[in-house]
Scaffold this active site. Structure first.
Site: not given
Ligand code: TNX
Length: 526
Positions: A276, A372, A339-341
């Site tokens: 992000h 995460e 998050d969401e890596t």
């Protein structure tokens, strides 16, 4: 010692004044009331009605403990709010003369039934309201309860002056969870300082005490960092859809923090990394970890950007960013996203989180991060925030970390209410108003009881919203339900009772022009 004496003198003079005016006063016939049938949200622990009333009128003054920090400001806040809803301009800690008939006294005490720092007790009688709390924060929460008890209309018949009749009795109250949060994403779409303040006002009314600001994402970097100026000169220009973005100067940020603090709300900053992060790597290509040259991003995809987790410059960058922000952020927490890596290799991700946790700690803060992060070697003072997979929270709890619950399918304010909702997303399903209320934090994750839970939060991601009207449409009324779940004891959760009290919020919502969603399952009071 000195403060105790001062306090006794103040209370003594108040009583004297009251007694002297009692003599000249005609007896007022108060109508019968019932404090237990009111619209309070969140629902308090205990309400004991005494069936008469306090007559709030122009002869009322507010007195506060002047030796206790923050109490006078709470009294002033109450006076300002009374002025917004009535023509009354009540004095705060002014001298007492014979015109004073009624007193609202806000005082600090250590002898309350509940031991939370935010506990308070309200004792409402004909001529006095006594609000006692351990701290100014507790007094502030009690003031919100009092605000909710002031009726819309005055009674003009029982006394020579107009009276706003507050039902009498006793309220004993304290929060269930210490962390009752709301999050706003100002990266996907930027929200001005004025828009943020407006939301803070609304959140304070329902006793929310944490405001998590998601300050950076692929689409924009929204906070001035003096040592890395291009983050905002380049990285803040646009937002989702390509419209003009924006950012907060550090002075703006301090203004938000101060405004929140007046409402006893703590602001928690989030810098989302190592993913992000497109806005930062677009501003400083040296930070980029996926080898490709990047463009400004104005779409809604996630998971494509990453920092270079093996480069010293990247950690120098992070140290500068966290250092500058920690210096102007009084919260003990610093949220690092995490998050969401999907563009970061797992071993690089773990290496990164461990290093960043140490940097956060060096700047005197506890790390907070999304789901995460529990895969890394996190320390027990780190806070884990659930949004998706529950097993990550179980793992975090095993490492001693406390959990903030913000489940995507319950507390995400950016999920659509139903198929007809124009704004919002659907990846976690629709969340109608009843569903957002009907869950229990302490049993939400099997085996993770209250002792592991710091509290709950309602995030509002801003891919589809651009202004206060949009924000309120998604947040209200669902955020009110999340506020009750955070504050109220679980044994009192009750949709049937809650929906009636929610329906009675209409005067407040209307008076403040809050653009709430007219859910059909709520009996709105028209
Ligand atoms: C997931 S929740 C995200 C955000 C999106 C959101 C939209 C989380 C930690 N990451 O990047 O904005 O979904 O609902």
């Amino acid at each position: 010692m000195k403060s105790t004496i001062l306090k006794s003198i103040t209370i003594f003079s108040l009583l004297l004044a009251l007694l002297s005016c009692k003599e000249e006063k005609k007896k007022i016939e108060y109508p019968k009331t019932d404090l237990s049938v009111n619209a309070l949200i969140p629902k308090p622990i205990k309400v004991i009605p005494t069936h008469t009333a306090f007559g709030l009128d122009s002869s009322t003054v507010i007195f506060t403990d002047q030796s206790a920090t923050g109490f006078e400001a709470v009294g002033q806040f109450l006076a300002n709010k009374i002025k917004e809803v009535t023509p009354l301009e009540l004095g705060v800690n002014t001298s007492i003369d014979e015109s004073v008939r009624r007193i609202i006294y806000i005082t600090k005490t250590d002898s309350l039934a509940q031991d939370s720092p935010e506990a308070y007790e309200l004792y409402i009688q004909n001529d006095t309201i006594l609000l006692s709390a351990r701290s100014a924060a507790g007094a502030f929460r009690g003031v919100q309860t009092l605000r909710q008890l002031i009726p819309e209309a005055a009674n003009d018949t029982i006394s020579s002056s107009s009276m706003w009749l507050i039902p009498s009795g006793k309220i004993i109250d304290a929060p269930q969870y210490a962390y009752r949060g709301a999050m706003l994403d100002v990266a996907r779409h930027f929200f001005t300082v004025a828009e943020v303040k407006r939301y803070l006002d609304q959140l304070a009314y329902y006793k929310i005490n944490k405001f998590h600001l998601h300050l950076t994402d692929d689409q924009g970097w929204r906070i001035e960092i003096k040592s890395w100026p291009k983050l905002t000169t380049i990285g803040a220009k646009t937002e989702v859809g390509g419209t003009k973005g924006g950012f907060y100067t550090q002075e703006d940020y301090k203004e938000i923090v101060a405004y929140a603090a007046e409402r006893h709300i703590e602001v928690i900053p989030e810098i989302d990394m190592p993913g992000h992060i497109n806005a930062a790597v677009y501003s400083y290509p040296i930070l980029n970890g996926n080898g490709k040259s990047v463009n400004n991003y104005t779409g809604m995809r996630v998971g494509f950007s990453t920092l270079d987790t093996r480069k010293d410059t990247v950690y120098k960058f992070i140290d500068d960013v966290i250092g500058e922000l920690a210096a102007i952020s009084p919260s003990p927490y610093f949220h690092i996203g995490g998050d969401e890596t999907f563009a970061t290799k797992k071993k690089d991700y773990l290496h990164f989180i461990n290093k960043v946790e140490a940097i956060v700690n060096q700047h005197g803060k506890q790390m907070m991060g999304w789901n995460e992060i529990s895969q890394a070697d996190i320390s027990s003072n780190t806070i884990h925030q659930l949004w998706k997979e529950k097993h990550h929270s179980v793992e975090a709890a095993k490492k001693g970390a406390k959990i903030v619950l913000s489940p995507g399918n319950k507390s995400y304010l950016d999920m659509k209410y139903d198929a007809n909702t124009k704004l919002g997303l659907t990846w976690a399903g629709f969340i109608p108003v009843d569903s957002a209320y009907q869950w229990r934090p302490s049993t939400f994750i099997k085996g993770l009881g209250k002792e592991h839970i710091l509290g709950i939060e309602a995030p509002l991601w801003s891919e589809t919203i651009t202004n206060s009207d949009d924000l309120e449409y998604l947040a209200f009324p669902r955020v009110i339900g999340i506020a009750e779940l955070g504050w109220t004891q679980e044994e009192f959760y009750d949709w049937e009772s809650y929906k009636k009290r929610l329906g009675l919020q209409v005067p407040y919502l209307k008076r403040n022009s809050i653009n709430y969603f007219n859910a059909t399952e709520v009996p709105w009071e028209r």
